[in-house]
Design a protein around this motif. Sequence first.
Motif, PDB file in Angstrom:
ATOM      1  N   GLN A  31      -0.802   4.331  -7.422  1.00  0.00           N
ATOM      2  CA  GLN A  31       0.149   4.199  -8.521  1.00  0.00           C
ATOM      3  C   GLN A  31       0.610   2.765  -8.721  1.00  0.00           C
ATOM      4  O   GLN A  31       1.251   2.457  -9.713  1.00  0.00           O
ATOM      5  CB  GLN A  31       1.346   5.117  -8.317  1.00  0.00           C
ATOM      6  N   ARG A  32       0.263   1.890  -7.819  1.00  0.00           N
ATOM      7  CA  ARG A  32       0.590   0.479  -7.984  1.00  0.00           C
ATOM      8  C   ARG A  32      -0.390  -0.190  -8.945  1.00  0.00           C
ATOM      9  O   ARG A  32      -0.189  -1.316  -9.363  1.00  0.00           O
ATOM     10  CB  ARG A  32       0.596  -0.212  -6.629  1.00  0.00           C
ATOM     11  N   GLU A  33      -1.444   0.529  -9.295  1.00  0.00           N
ATOM     12  CA  GLU A  33      -2.433   0.047 -10.258  1.00  0.00           C
ATOM     13  C   GLU A  33      -2.093   0.615 -11.639  1.00  0.00           C
ATOM     14  O   GLU A  33      -1.291   1.524 -11.767  1.00  0.00           O
ATOM     15  CB  GLU A  33      -3.834   0.543  -9.879  1.00  0.00           C
ATOM     16  N   SER A  34      -2.747   0.090 -12.632  1.00  0.00           N
ATOM     17  CA  SER A  34      -2.616   0.645 -13.977  1.00  0.00           C
ATOM     18  C   SER A  34      -3.649   1.768 -14.102  1.00  0.00           C
ATOM     19  O   SER A  34      -4.848   1.505 -14.231  1.00  0.00           O
ATOM     20  CB  SER A  34      -2.875  -0.446 -15.012  1.00  0.00           C
ATOM     21  N   LEU A  35      -3.197   2.996 -14.010  1.00  0.00           N
ATOM     22  CA  LEU A  35      -4.107   4.138 -14.046  1.00  0.00           C
ATOM     23  C   LEU A  35      -4.320   4.614 -15.478  1.00  0.00           C
ATOM     24  O   LEU A  35      -3.370   4.648 -16.275  1.00  0.00           O
ATOM     25  CB  LEU A  35      -3.542   5.294 -13.225  1.00  0.00           C
ATOM     26  N   TRP A  74       0.790  -1.228   0.000  1.00  0.00           N
ATOM     27  CA  TRP A  74       0.000   0.000   0.000  1.00  0.00           C
ATOM     28  C   TRP A  74       0.824   1.282   0.000  1.00  0.00           C
ATOM     29  O   TRP A  74       0.269   2.381   0.053  1.00  0.00           O
ATOM     30  CB  TRP A  74      -0.984  -0.003   1.157  1.00  0.00           C
ATOM     31  N   GLY A  75       2.111   1.201  -0.017  1.00  0.00           N
ATOM     32  CA  GLY A  75       2.940   2.395  -0.153  1.00  0.00           C
ATOM     33  C   GLY A  75       3.233   3.111   1.146  1.00  0.00           C
ATOM     34  O   GLY A  75       3.212   2.528   2.223  1.00  0.00           O
ATOM     35  N   ASN A  76       3.495   4.415   1.034  1.00  0.00           N
ATOM     36  CA  ASN A  76       4.004   5.202   2.159  1.00  0.00           C
ATOM     37  C   ASN A  76       2.928   5.946   2.949  1.00  0.00           C
ATOM     38  O   ASN A  76       3.245   6.741   3.814  1.00  0.00           O
ATOM     39  CB  ASN A  76       5.053   6.190   1.663  1.00  0.00           C
ATOM     40  N   GLY A  77       1.672   5.712   2.640  1.00  0.00           N
ATOM     41  CA  GLY A  77       0.602   6.390   3.358  1.00  0.00           C
ATOM     42  C   GLY A  77      -0.046   7.512   2.585  1.00  0.00           C
ATOM     43  O   GLY A  77      -0.992   8.131   3.058  1.00  0.00           O
ATOM     44  N   SER A  78       0.435   7.785   1.378  1.00  0.00           N
ATOM     45  CA  SER A  78      -0.205   8.797   0.535  1.00  0.00           C
ATOM     46  C   SER A  78      -1.152   8.114  -0.442  1.00  0.00           C
ATOM     47  O   SER A  78      -0.968   6.941  -0.794  1.00  0.00           O
ATOM     48  CB  SER A  78       0.838   9.613  -0.243  1.00  0.00           C
ATOM     49  N   LEU A  79      -2.165   8.839  -0.865  1.00  0.00           N
ATOM     50  CA  LEU A  79      -3.090   8.283  -1.853  1.00  0.00           C
ATOM     51  C   LEU A  79      -2.368   7.983  -3.164  1.00  0.00           C
ATOM     52  O   LEU A  79      -2.626   6.970  -3.809  1.00  0.00           O
ATOM     53  CB  LEU A  79      -4.255   9.243  -2.092  1.00  0.00           C
ATOM     54  N   MET A  80      -1.448   8.852  -3.552  1.00  0.00           N
ATOM     55  CA  MET A  80      -0.742   8.646  -4.810  1.00  0.00           C
ATOM     56  C   MET A  80       0.075   7.353  -4.769  1.00  0.00           C
ATOM     57  O   MET A  80       0.042   6.565  -5.712  1.00  0.00           O
ATOM     58  CB  MET A  80       0.165   9.826  -5.143  1.00  0.00           C
TER      59      MET A  80
END
Length: 99
Positions: free
Chosen positions: A62-66, A52-58
Amino acid sequence: MRPVLPGDAVAAARALFARPSGERPASMALMLVRAQAADSYRKRFGRAHPVWGNGSLMALVQRESLPPEPLLDDPDYCRCLALVFSALADRRTAKACPA
């Protein structure tokens, strides 16, 4: 959850735009829960959550195909942005008013 910057809102809206409209509110709620959990993980372990990353929405989406960012004259994309802003405002209001 980390502070939300304009790029976070755009990234979240792009992620919502890729989903069917009926799934978007639940997807947004789940994004907020996961971003909060990732931020807690980051604070505890000193590194980003592996999924889930660093806690930011981005970082989360961004781990998805946007999809590419649509223009602001796309009414469906505007609804996605509005959903992001509404969810963020509701979250802030809920934090300001303890039960």
